[in-house]
Design an enzyme around this catalytic site. Structure first.
Site, PDB file in Angstrom:
ATOM      1  N   ASP A   1      40.516  43.229  39.633  1.00  0.00           N
ATOM      2  CA  ASP A   1      40.077  41.933  40.141  1.00  0.00           C
ATOM      3  C   ASP A   1      38.639  41.656  39.701  1.00  0.00           C
ATOM      4  OD1 ASP A   1      39.657  39.612  41.871  1.00  0.00           O
ATOM      5  OD2 ASP A   1      41.261  40.416  43.127  1.00  0.00           O
TER       6      ASP A   1
ATOM      7  N   HIS B   1      42.739  34.980  50.572  1.00  0.00           N
ATOM      8  CA  HIS B   1      42.876  35.786  49.347  1.00  0.00           C
ATOM      9  C   HIS B   1      41.579  36.526  49.016  1.00  0.00           C
ATOM     10  CE1 HIS B   1      41.534  32.687  46.007  1.00  0.00           C
ATOM     11  NE2 HIS B   1      40.737  32.672  47.043  1.00  0.00           N
TER      12      HIS B   1
ATOM     13  N   HIS C   1      46.353  36.135  46.117  1.00  0.00           N
ATOM     14  CA  HIS C   1      46.224  37.573  46.333  1.00  0.00           C
ATOM     15  C   HIS C   1      46.397  37.985  47.791  1.00  0.00           C
ATOM     16  CE1 HIS C   1      44.342  41.178  43.986  1.00  0.00           C
ATOM     17  NE2 HIS C   1      45.459  41.511  44.596  1.00  0.00           N
TER      18      HIS C   1
ATOM     19  N   GLU D   1      47.902  35.390  41.213  1.00  0.00           N
ATOM     20  CA  GLU D   1      46.917  34.352  40.873  1.00  0.00           C
ATOM     21  C   GLU D   1      47.170  33.655  39.542  1.00  0.00           C
ATOM     22  OE1 GLU D   1      44.828  33.149  42.980  1.00  0.00           O
ATOM     23  OE2 GLU D   1      44.535  34.701  44.501  1.00  0.00           O
TER      24      GLU D   1
ATOM     25  N   ASP E   1      45.200  41.209  39.683  1.00  0.00           N
ATOM     26  CA  ASP E   1      44.813  39.799  39.737  1.00  0.00           C
ATOM     27  C   ASP E   1      44.467  39.354  38.318  1.00  0.00           C
ATOM     28  OD1 ASP E   1      43.371  37.359  40.032  1.00  0.00           O
ATOM     29  OD2 ASP E   1      42.802  37.902  42.071  1.00  0.00           O
TER      30      ASP E   1
ATOM     31  N   ASP F   1      37.336  40.783  47.041  1.00  0.00           N
ATOM     32  CA  ASP F   1      38.382  40.559  48.056  1.00  0.00           C
ATOM     33  C   ASP F   1      38.101  41.379  49.309  1.00  0.00           C
ATOM     34  OD1 ASP F   1      39.487  38.941  46.176  1.00  0.00           O
ATOM     35  OD2 ASP F   1      41.273  40.143  45.820  1.00  0.00           O
TER      36      ASP F   1
ATOM     37  N   ASP G   1      42.732  37.127  37.233  1.00  0.00           N
ATOM     38  CA  ASP G   1      41.367  36.703  36.960  1.00  0.00           C
ATOM     39  C   ASP G   1      40.448  37.872  36.599  1.00  0.00           C
ATOM     40  OD1 ASP G   1      40.293  37.859  39.341  1.00  0.00           O
ATOM     41  OD2 ASP G   1      40.421  35.986  40.446  1.00  0.00           O
TER      42      ASP G   1
END
Length: 304
Positions: free
Chosen positions: A126, A143, A104, A276, A229, A130, A231
């Site tokens: 996300d 990231h 990221h 990611e 992202d 971050d 995740d």
């Protein structure tokens, strides 16, 4: 969408701990991204990959004139500057940048490229904030600092390659949060970033949350960038990510979110990135295949 989509790969793993995310762009392409976009009538060209140095060739802890406790920061700067140049050129050519990560940290370059001369809102999907800085990071991985860098938090404020002044915190919405470090929690609480946790999604539903996030991000700005992202999804749906966290967005919620991006943001959607994807950790390329589906939903694919 009237524009041609230009795919830009950034095989970057300098910003993360776990190897393999540099193969994400290839995995997403292999999952049939171009064919899927063409199937919905969306013209697509591939702009190739941005060159990224290998971590084996560099010292992650080398002294940096920019930052202290941040790994590969000089290398990250080089790559992000190249990403910004490629994205800016794509916009100048009248095409739509679709950026494939990589970790990221590449978002620093994408944001700089799309928001070079226009105020830009940002919806950031996300599981993580971050929002660390070199002072708060427990890992040193860039990231985990990408959004803080874009918004000029802490030492990032004076770094032209990282801080993007035309992305203002009051036009940033962070969706899907469920794993936030203590330092990030403090910094986010002090910022004007709008945050939406999984609890918000549980209580309000994904469409209500995403519509509000879009409203926040597009208020008094000219355009919207989406940074996704993988995740943010539950690991049962997207196992091939480096930092999975249980209790994430479901398959159908993710598609509903992307459909809202397409229908609500409309012509103000100026760019999209998906990051990611780690095929080493994946199961039969499931995560990359899901990434292609979600991109298609964001760019206009519908059930009927």
């Amino acid at each position: 969408m009237d524009q041609t989509v230009r795919v830009l790969g950034v095989p970057m793993d300098l910003g993360a701990d776990r190897r393999g995310v540099d193969m994400g762009p290839s995995a997403i392409r292999y999952a049939g991204l171009a064919d899927r976009l063409e199937s919905i009538g969306q013209p697509c060209v591939d702009g190739g990959d941005i060159a990224v140095m290998r971590p084996e060739e560099r010292d992650p802890d080398a002294a940096s004139a920019d930052l202290g406790h941040a790994k590969y920061v000089s290398e990250t700067r080089e790559v992000c500057e190249d990403v910004a140049t490629a994205v800016s050129a794509t916009v100048s050519d009248g095409e739509f940048p679709l950026v494939l990560g990589g970790d990221h940290s590449i978002a620093v370059g994408t944001a700089a490229g799309v928001a070079d001369d226009r105020n830009t809102g940002l919806v950031w999907f996300d599981a993580h904030g971050d929002f660390n800085t070199p002072e708060t990071t427990p890992s040193g991985n860039v990231h985990g600092m990408a959004l803080a860098a874009i918004l000029g938090v802490g030492p990032f404020a004076d770094l032209a390659w990282a801080h993007t002044p035309r992305v203002r915190p009051e036009n940033v919405a962070l969706v899907g949060l469920r794993d936030v470090d203590d330092g990030e929690r403090t910094l986010l609480g002090e910022s004007r970033v709008s945050t939406y946790t999984m609890t918000d999604i549980d209580e309000r539903g994904i469409t209500d949350v995403v519509e509000e996030a879009i409203d926040v991000a597009t208020r008094d700005v000219e355009q919207l960038h989406v940074s996704f992202d993988m995740d943010c999804l539950d690991p049962t749906e997207a196992p091939g990510v480096g930092t999975p966290v249980r209790g994430g967005i479901s398959y159908r919620e993710a598609h509903a979110a992307m459909e809202r991006i397409s229908s609500t943001a409309g012509t103000r959607l100026c760019s999209f990135e998906v990051v990611e994807v780690n095929p080493i950790l994946d199961q039969h390329n499931r995560t990359a295949e899901l990434a292609t589906e979600l991109v298609a939903s964001a760019l206009g694919q519908r059930i009927l």
